[in-house]
Structure formats: C-alpha cells, structure tokens
Design a protein around this motif. Structure first.
Motif, PDB file in Angstrom:
ATOM      1  N   THR A  44      55.677  24.991  57.469  1.00 15.64           N
ATOM      2  CA  THR A  44      54.721  25.992  56.972  1.00 15.64           C
ATOM      3  C   THR A  44      55.374  26.932  55.960  1.00 15.64           C
ATOM      4  OG1 THR A  44      55.209  27.453  58.857  1.00 15.64           O
ATOM      5  CG2 THR A  44      53.334  25.946  59.078  1.00 15.64           C
ATOM      6  N   VAL A  45      56.431  26.463  55.286  1.00 16.43           N
ATOM      7  CA  VAL A  45      57.114  27.288  54.287  1.00 16.43           C
ATOM      8  C   VAL A  45      56.129  27.665  53.178  1.00 16.43           C
ATOM      9  CG1 VAL A  45      58.947  27.331  52.543  1.00 16.43           C
ATOM     10  CG2 VAL A  45      59.359  26.267  54.762  1.00 16.43           C
ATOM     11  N   ASP A  46      56.094  28.936  52.843  1.00 10.65           N
ATOM     12  CA  ASP A  46      55.245  29.500  51.784  1.00 10.65           C
ATOM     13  C   ASP A  46      53.753  29.418  52.080  1.00 10.65           C
ATOM     14  OD1 ASP A  46      57.484  30.160  50.288  1.00 10.65           O
ATOM     15  OD2 ASP A  46      57.501  28.282  49.195  1.00 10.65           O
ATOM     16  N   HIS A  47      53.374  29.166  53.314  1.00 10.06           N
ATOM     17  CA  HIS A  47      51.947  29.082  53.646  1.00 10.06           C
ATOM     18  C   HIS A  47      51.280  30.456  53.687  1.00 10.06           C
ATOM     19  CE1 HIS A  47      51.110  24.785  55.204  1.00 10.06           C
ATOM     20  NE2 HIS A  47      52.035  24.767  54.270  1.00 10.06           N
ATOM     21  N   PHE A  48      52.038  31.517  53.469  1.00 16.20           N
ATOM     22  CA  PHE A  48      51.442  32.839  53.328  1.00 16.20           C
ATOM     23  C   PHE A  48      50.778  32.998  51.964  1.00 16.20           C
ATOM     24  CE2 PHE A  48      55.728  33.127  51.692  1.00 16.20           C
ATOM     25  CZ  PHE A  48      55.564  33.822  50.512  1.00 16.20           C
ATOM     26  N   CYS A  49      51.129  32.099  51.011  1.00 16.19           N
ATOM     27  CA  CYS A  49      50.538  32.140  49.672  1.00 16.19           C
ATOM     28  C   CYS A  49      49.084  31.677  49.716  1.00 16.19           C
ATOM     29  CB  CYS A  49      51.331  31.259  48.707  1.00 16.19           C
ATOM     30  SG  CYS A  49      53.031  31.794  48.446  1.00 16.19           S
ATOM     31  N   GLU A  50      48.311  32.084  48.722  1.00 11.73           N
ATOM     32  CA  GLU A  50      46.899  31.700  48.671  1.00 11.73           C
ATOM     33  C   GLU A  50      46.722  30.201  48.432  1.00 11.73           C
ATOM     34  OE1 GLU A  50      44.740  34.053  45.886  1.00 11.73           O
ATOM     35  OE2 GLU A  50      45.353  35.974  46.763  1.00 11.73           O
ATOM     36  N   HIS A  51      47.614  29.612  47.614  1.00  8.07           N
ATOM     37  CA  HIS A  51      47.503  28.181  47.294  1.00  8.07           C
ATOM     38  C   HIS A  51      48.865  27.502  47.440  1.00  8.07           C
ATOM     39  CE1 HIS A  51      43.544  29.168  45.668  1.00  8.07           C
ATOM     40  NE2 HIS A  51      44.114  30.129  44.971  1.00  8.07           N
ATOM     41  N   PRO A  52      49.382  27.404  48.654  1.00  8.48           N
ATOM     42  CA  PRO A  52      50.741  26.876  48.847  1.00  8.48           C
ATOM     43  C   PRO A  52      50.918  25.429  48.399  1.00  8.48           C
ATOM     44  CG  PRO A  52      49.588  27.033  50.945  1.00  8.48           C
ATOM     45  CD  PRO A  52      48.737  27.740  49.938  1.00  8.48           C
ATOM     46  N   ASP A  53      49.863  24.632  48.484  1.00 12.17           N
ATOM     47  CA  ASP A  53      49.984  23.215  48.130  1.00 12.17           C
ATOM     48  C   ASP A  53      49.966  22.967  46.630  1.00 12.17           C
ATOM     49  OD1 ASP A  53      50.074  22.532  50.822  1.00 12.17           O
ATOM     50  OD2 ASP A  53      47.901  22.340  50.965  1.00 12.17           O
ATOM     51  N   ASP A  54      49.711  24.015  45.843  1.00  8.11           N
ATOM     52  CA  ASP A  54      49.650  23.854  44.385  1.00  8.11           C
ATOM     53  C   ASP A  54      50.824  24.520  43.675  1.00  8.11           C
ATOM     54  OD1 ASP A  54      47.194  22.478  44.503  1.00  8.11           O
ATOM     55  OD2 ASP A  54      46.087  24.356  44.647  1.00  8.11           O
ATOM     56  N   GLY A 179      55.479  43.451  52.239  1.00  4.43           N
ATOM     57  CA  GLY A 179      55.624  43.328  53.684  1.00  4.43           C
ATOM     58  C   GLY A 179      56.221  41.992  54.084  1.00  4.43           C
ATOM     59  N   LYS A 180      56.446  41.836  55.362  1.00  4.84           N
ATOM     60  CA  LYS A 180      57.006  40.604  55.898  1.00  4.84           C
ATOM     61  C   LYS A 180      55.969  39.494  55.842  1.00  4.84           C
ATOM     62  CE  LYS A 180      59.506  38.764  59.887  1.00  4.84           C
ATOM     63  NZ  LYS A 180      60.026  39.067  61.255  1.00  4.84           N
ATOM     64  N   THR A 181      56.368  38.333  55.352  1.00  5.47           N
ATOM     65  CA  THR A 181      55.447  37.199  55.261  1.00  5.47           C
ATOM     66  C   THR A 181      55.225  36.589  56.636  1.00  5.47           C
ATOM     67  OG1 THR A 181      57.285  35.688  54.767  1.00  5.47           O
ATOM     68  CG2 THR A 181      56.144  36.687  52.892  1.00  5.47           C
ATOM     69  N   ARG A 182      54.049  36.026  56.852  1.00  9.75           N
ATOM     70  CA  ARG A 182      53.723  35.471  58.171  1.00  9.75           C
ATOM     71  C   ARG A 182      54.374  34.122  58.402  1.00  9.75           C
ATOM     72  NH1 ARG A 182      49.726  31.652  57.560  1.00  9.75           N
ATOM     73  NH2 ARG A 182      48.562  31.692  55.593  1.00  9.75           N
ATOM     74  N   THR A 183      54.861  33.484  57.330  1.00  5.79           N
ATOM     75  CA  THR A 183      55.611  32.231  57.466  1.00  5.79           C
ATOM     76  C   THR A 183      56.894  32.345  56.642  1.00  5.79           C
ATOM     77  OG1 THR A 183      54.567  31.151  55.557  1.00  5.79           O
ATOM     78  CG2 THR A 183      53.484  30.889  57.696  1.00  5.79           C
ATOM     79  N   LYS A 184      57.775  31.393  56.804  1.00  8.21           N
ATOM     80  CA  LYS A 184      59.034  31.382  56.057  1.00  8.21           C
ATOM     81  C   LYS A 184      58.757  31.278  54.560  1.00  8.21           C
ATOM     82  CE  LYS A 184      63.385  28.804  55.770  1.00  8.21           C
ATOM     83  NZ  LYS A 184      64.141  27.629  56.300  1.00  8.21           N
ATOM     84  N   SER A 185      59.584  31.966  53.764  1.00  4.24           N
ATOM     85  CA  SER A 185      59.409  31.961  52.316  1.00  4.24           C
ATOM     86  C   SER A 185      60.578  31.246  51.642  1.00  4.24           C
ATOM     87  CB  SER A 185      59.319  33.396  51.788  1.00  4.24           C
ATOM     88  OG  SER A 185      59.326  33.408  50.365  1.00  4.24           O
ATOM     89  N   SER A 186      60.292  30.568  50.527  1.00  4.16           N
ATOM     90  CA  SER A 186      61.342  29.933  49.733  1.00  4.16           C
ATOM     91  C   SER A 186      62.153  30.966  48.962  1.00  4.16           C
ATOM     92  CB  SER A 186      60.727  28.942  48.731  1.00  4.16           C
ATOM     93  OG  SER A 186      60.021  27.921  49.388  1.00  4.16           O
ATOM     94  N   PHE A 187      61.607  32.178  48.848  1.00  5.40           N
ATOM     95  CA  PHE A 187      62.225  33.219  48.025  1.00  5.40           C
ATOM     96  C   PHE A 187      62.688  34.370  48.922  1.00  5.40           C
ATOM     97  CE2 PHE A 187      58.857  31.028  45.754  1.00  5.40           C
ATOM     98  CZ  PHE A 187      59.524  30.566  44.623  1.00  5.40           C
ATOM     99  N   THR A 188      63.999  34.565  48.954  1.00  9.34           N
ATOM    100  CA  THR A 188      64.580  35.634  49.752  1.00  9.34           C
ATOM    101  C   THR A 188      65.174  36.683  48.824  1.00  9.34           C
ATOM    102  OG1 THR A 188      65.120  34.061  51.522  1.00  9.34           O
ATOM    103  CG2 THR A 188      66.233  36.191  51.565  1.00  9.34           C
ATOM    104  N   PHE A 189      64.767  37.928  48.993  1.00  9.13           N
ATOM    105  CA  PHE A 189      65.209  38.990  48.097  1.00  9.13           C
ATOM    106  C   PHE A 189      64.995  40.342  48.761  1.00  9.13           C
ATOM    107  CE2 PHE A 189      60.810  37.955  47.327  1.00  9.13           C
ATOM    108  CZ  PHE A 189      60.191  39.194  47.414  1.00  9.13           C
ATOM    109  N   ASP A 190      65.580  41.376  48.144  1.00  3.27           N
ATOM    110  CA  ASP A 190      65.361  42.758  48.568  1.00  3.27           C
ATOM    111  C   ASP A 190      64.550  43.527  47.533  1.00  3.27           C
ATOM    112  OD1 ASP A 190      67.094  42.662  50.966  1.00  3.27           O
ATOM    113  OD2 ASP A 190      68.703  42.414  49.507  1.00  3.27           O
ATOM    114  N   VAL A 191      64.775  43.169  46.263  1.00  4.44           N
ATOM    115  CA  VAL A 191      64.151  43.881  45.153  1.00  4.44           C
ATOM    116  C   VAL A 191      63.626  42.876  44.130  1.00  4.44           C
ATOM    117  CG1 VAL A 191      64.489  45.617  43.343  1.00  4.44           C
ATOM    118  CG2 VAL A 191      65.848  45.736  45.447  1.00  4.44           C
ATOM    119  N   ILE A 192      62.439  43.143  43.590  1.00  3.40           N
ATOM    120  CA  ILE A 192      61.941  42.393  42.437  1.00  3.40           C
ATOM    121  C   ILE A 192      61.877  43.362  41.264  1.00  3.40           C
ATOM    122  CG2 ILE A 192      60.054  41.067  41.424  1.00  3.40           C
ATOM    123  CD1 ILE A 192      59.203  40.178  44.137  1.00  3.40           C
TER     124      ILE A 192
END
Length: 224
Positions: A44-54, A179-192
């Motif tokens: 479920t990596v990046d499934h917090f995104c609106e369109h993870p499969d795209d 905020g904290k994502t509900r699933t694991k993210s491919s992008f790990t950072f502190d600041v954008i």
C-alpha cells in the motif's frame, strides 16, 4: 462445563507440554501478525495519494544496458527520438531533488534535515495530507515542514509564517505543515523547499509524473 473442567485437569497434569504448546502458538500468532503488517505496508505504498496507480518515476536506460532513476533535462534527443515527458498522456510532471544530509537553522541553532527541493506540481502529484497552511510552492522562498519537524523547531507554536534559514544561507517562510501519511510513502523528508530557491543544484534531479486516468504505462513506453 464438564468438558472445560476435563480440559483444565488435562493441562494441569501435563504442564510442560501445555507451556510448550502455548509458547509455540504465541510465537506463531506473533509471526503471522508481523508478516501481515509488513505485507500490507509494502503493498500500500503511496496509497495516501489521490491517484496512486497513476504515479510513476522516470527511468533512463543507458547504452550499456544500465537503468537508473533520473530525468530528461540533460538528455540529447535525435531527430527520430521523442521526449517521453512531452506525451499528452502525462497530466502532470515534476522534477525534484532529494538532499538527505542537509540542515536548516532557526534561532541560531542548526537542525539536521532531509530536504526535498520541488515545485507545486510535485504536490499535485504526490498529495500529502496538510494539517495547516497550504500545500503550495508558488514563490522561491516558500517551504513546507512535516508536523514532526515543525514541532522540533517551534514546539507548540504555530509555524505558519515563521522564517527559517536554509543551508545555502537563504531564508524561507513556512507556508504549510504536512501530516503523517496513512500508508508508507516513497518520499521521506523533513522539509520541502522550492526548487527555484536557487540555481545550480549539485545533485541529480528525478522526474515524477501523473498519467491521465486509464493510461497504460507499458503502451506509453513502447512509443517511439
């Protein structure tokens, strides 16, 4: 009730055997729970995104067969080649730079940070949850912090509108908190921060795209 009493007496007579069975069952259940949690997390990596499969990262294949994540910014195309990022099937495209051993300063203190330099289109592709402020990088001096890092810098104070100094010496203003994502993210950072904060980045940029709904990436890759 009679059956239950017989079972209890049986367990009492064979305590060592019962303990071994109970330990084995406990270990088996624990392993199952850990394995199930890991499988769920990885599928479920990046499934917090609106369109993870795209969402896709661009890869570059060298003439020697090696493939790596990158962008087409410095690729020279011949007359019979096309830039895959120009395809109309791509809804949004963005490039970003990941700076893992960076830092920012606030109140004369330096804080180690993983910094991601991107633009607002990146935030339309990877839709992180924003707990306060706005997920925009319209100006070069804007920045977003994770909720955890904002708390590290400012404690319980509202971080929106506060200025921090990036490692290059330039100041940026906090415009949003992620905020904290509900699933694991491919992008790990502190600041954008904005990729336009300055030019001449000394790190390799990466390209990420959001395809139009229903687009087959395999068909897209076969186009010449």
């Amino acid at each position: 009730m009679k059956i239950l009493n017989q079972a209890i007496r049986s367990l009492s007579r064979n305590k060592l055997y019962s303990y071994i069975n109970m330990i084995g069952l406990t270990l088996s259940l624990s392993c199952f729970i850990i394995l199930s949690s890991y499988v769920y997390q990885e599928t479920t990596v990046d499934h917090f995104c609106e369109h993870p499969d795209d969402i896709y990262l661009l890869t570059i294949q060298r003439s020697n067969g090696q493939t790596h994540i990158g962008t087409t910014e410095h690729v020279e195309f011949t007359a019979d080649q096309r830039n895959p990022l120009d395809d109309p099937a791509i809804k949004y495209q963005s490039t970003f730079i990941l700076l893992e051993d960076d830092f920012v300063s606030y109140n004369e203190y330096d804080y180690n940070a993983t910094v991601l330099a991107a633009d607002s289109l990146f935030l339309k592709i990877v839709t992180f949850p924003v707990v306060t402020g706005s997920p925009r990088l319209d100006q070069p001096n804007q920045a977003l912090l994770t909720e955890e890092f904002a708390r590290k810098l400012f404690g319980k104070a509202d971080p929106i509108g506060k200025s921090i100094r990036y490692s290059s010496g330039k100041y940026v203003t906090v415009t949003g908190v992620i905020g904290k994502t509900r699933t694991k993210s491919s992008f790990t950072f502190d600041v954008i921060i904005s990729k336009n904060l300055h030019t001449g980045w000394m790190y390799m940029p990466y390209a990420v795209v959001l395809l139009e709904s229903g687009t087959d990436y395999k068909t897209l890759n076969k186009k010449k």
